[in-house]
Write an enzyme that holds these catalytic residues in place. Structure first.
Site, PDB file in Angstrom:
ATOM      1  N   LYS A   1      61.685  51.024 -15.823  1.00  0.00           N
ATOM      2  CA  LYS A   1      62.436  52.179 -15.387  1.00  0.00           C
ATOM      3  C   LYS A   1      62.684  52.161 -13.884  1.00  0.00           C
ATOM      4  CE  LYS A   1      60.030  55.225 -18.685  1.00  0.00           C
ATOM      5  NZ  LYS A   1      58.739  54.553 -19.008  1.00  0.00           N
ATOM      6  N   GLY A   2      61.908  51.362 -13.160  1.00  0.00           N
ATOM      7  CA  GLY A   2      61.904  51.432 -11.698  1.00  0.00           C
ATOM      8  C   GLY A   2      63.263  51.248 -11.045  1.00  0.00           C
TER       9      GLY A   2
ATOM     10  N   GLU B   1      66.367  44.747  -9.863  1.00  0.00           N
ATOM     11  CA  GLU B   1      64.969  45.182  -9.864  1.00  0.00           C
ATOM     12  C   GLU B   1      64.707  46.087  -8.665  1.00  0.00           C
ATOM     13  OE1 GLU B   1      62.400  45.951 -11.234  1.00  0.00           O
ATOM     14  OE2 GLU B   1      61.099  44.214 -11.595  1.00  0.00           O
ATOM     15  N   ASP B   2      63.705  46.937  -8.783  1.00  0.00           N
ATOM     16  CA  ASP B   2      63.352  47.819  -7.672  1.00  0.00           C
ATOM     17  C   ASP B   2      62.572  47.076  -6.590  1.00  0.00           C
ATOM     18  OD1 ASP B   2      61.173  47.504  -9.372  1.00  0.00           O
ATOM     19  OD2 ASP B   2      60.642  49.631  -9.444  1.00  0.00           O
TER      20      ASP B   2
ATOM     21  N   ASP C   1      57.083  41.959  -6.252  1.00  0.00           N
ATOM     22  CA  ASP C   1      55.746  41.987  -5.654  1.00  0.00           C
ATOM     23  C   ASP C   1      55.110  40.597  -5.847  1.00  0.00           C
ATOM     24  OD1 ASP C   1      53.329  42.926  -4.655  1.00  0.00           O
ATOM     25  OD2 ASP C   1      52.748  43.985  -6.470  1.00  0.00           O
TER      26      ASP C   1
ATOM     27  N   LYS D   1      58.262  42.448  -1.404  1.00  0.00           N
ATOM     28  CA  LYS D   1      56.909  42.524  -0.820  1.00  0.00           C
ATOM     29  C   LYS D   1      56.315  41.115  -0.856  1.00  0.00           C
ATOM     30  CE  LYS D   1      54.321  46.323  -2.019  1.00  0.00           C
ATOM     31  NZ  LYS D   1      53.374  47.036  -2.931  1.00  0.00           N
TER      32      LYS D   1
ATOM     33  N   PHE E   1      51.564  50.718  -0.921  1.00  0.00           N
ATOM     34  CA  PHE E   1      52.052  51.206  -2.200  1.00  0.00           C
ATOM     35  C   PHE E   1      53.150  52.239  -1.977  1.00  0.00           C
ATOM     36  CE2 PHE E   1      52.345  53.051  -6.335  1.00  0.00           C
ATOM     37  CZ  PHE E   1      52.255  51.922  -7.128  1.00  0.00           C
TER      38      PHE E   1
ATOM     39  N   ASP F   1      57.300  54.373  -8.959  1.00  0.00           N
ATOM     40  CA  ASP F   1      56.358  55.401  -9.407  1.00  0.00           C
ATOM     41  C   ASP F   1      54.917  55.068  -9.073  1.00  0.00           C
ATOM     42  OD1 ASP F   1      56.190  53.246 -11.410  1.00  0.00           O
ATOM     43  OD2 ASP F   1      54.894  54.638 -12.487  1.00  0.00           O
TER      44      ASP F   1
ATOM     45  N   ARG G   1      59.158  59.185  -9.072  1.00  0.00           N
ATOM     46  CA  ARG G   1      60.391  58.391  -9.209  1.00  0.00           C
ATOM     47  C   ARG G   1      61.613  59.149  -8.704  1.00  0.00           C
ATOM     48  NH1 ARG G   1      59.385  53.874 -12.494  1.00  0.00           N
ATOM     49  NH2 ARG G   1      57.933  54.159 -14.219  1.00  0.00           N
TER      50      ARG G   1
END
Ligand code: IMP
Ligand code: MG
Length: 179
Positions: free
Chosen positions: A45-46, A101-102, A105, A133, A154, A161, A167
C-alpha cells in the site's frame, strides 16, 4: 493529535509535489518516443500516494497495475523471503514496465519483484522509488528513478506507515523514537 507523534518533517507536501513533477518529466522524456504503453505497477500500500501523483505527471499512455508483496521476517530484520500477495492483472510479456515504490530499504523486495517481472517476460523493467535508504541495502539493485536519498531513520507519511498508521499525512516525517 496524531501529528504530535512526528519528531520532524523531512519533506513537506510542496517539496514532494515538486520532486514528483520532476520524476514525471524524466519518465515522460524517456518514454515519449515509445509507441507502446508503459505498464506502471504500484506496490501497495505504501506507494499509493506517490503512484497517483506520479502518473498524473507522466504525459504519455500508461496502464495501471498493482502488486502487493510481503517480506517475511520478524521486526525490522528481513529474512529475504518475499511473497506476492496480489499478482499483476495484465500479461506483461513483451511489455515495458515501471515498478513504483515508496521506499527502497534493504532492496530485497524490489530485487525479488524485478526478477519476477523479468520472469514473466517483460521487455523492460525499471524501478522508480520516491525514497532511497542506501545505508541498509542488501540487494544489489539499480533504482532508475529516485526522488530523495534519506538517512537511516524511520519515516512515515505520504503512504509510509508505522503499524498501519500515518499513511495519510501529506508530508514525510520522522517518527518520535518513543512511539
Ligand atoms: P526492502 O527494500 O525490501 O527492505 O523493503 C522496503 C519496504 O520496507 C518499503 O516498501 C516499506 O514498506 C518498508 N520500509 C522501509 N523503510 C521504511 C520506513 O522508513 N518507513 C516505513 N516503511 C519502511
Ligand atoms: Mg512498500
Amino acid at each position: 493529535m496524531f501529528e504530535d507523534d512526528i519528531q520532524t518533517i523531512m519533506f513537506s507536501a510542496d517539496e514532494i509535489a515538486a520532486k514528483v513533477k520532476e520524476i514525471g518529466e524524466n519518465i515522460t522524456c524517456d518514454y515519449k518516443l515509445m509507441t507502446e504503453d508503459i505498464f506502471c505497477v504500484g506496490i501497495l500500500k505504501g506507494a499509493v500516494m506517490f503512484y497517483t501523483d506520479l502518473v498524473r505527471q507522466i504525459k504519455t499512455n500508461v496502464k495501471f497495475d498493482f502488486m502487493v508483496a510481503s517480506s517475511y521476517g520478524s521486526g525490522t530484520k528481513s529474512s529475504g523471503a518475499v511473497k506476492i500477495l496480489k499478482d499483476l492483472d495484465y500479461d506483461v510479456a513483451g511489455k515495458h514496465m515501471i515498478l513504483i515504490e515508496d521506499i527502497v530499504d534493504t532492496g530485497i523486495t524490489m530485487e525479488y519483484l524485478l526478477k519476477y517481472c523479468r520472469g514473466r517476460g517483460a521487455k523492460s523493467v525499471k524501478i522508480c522509488s520516491l525514497l532511497n535508504k542506501p545505508s541498509r541495502r542488501v540487494a544489489d539493485i539499480t533504482i532508475d528513478y529516485v526522488g530523495f536519498t534519506v538517512p537511516d531513520e524511520f519515516l512515515v507519511g505520504y503512504g509510509l506507515d508505522y503499524d498501519g498508521n500515518y499513511r495519510n499525512l501529506p508530508y514525510i516525517g520522522v517518527l518520535k523514537p518513543d512511539i
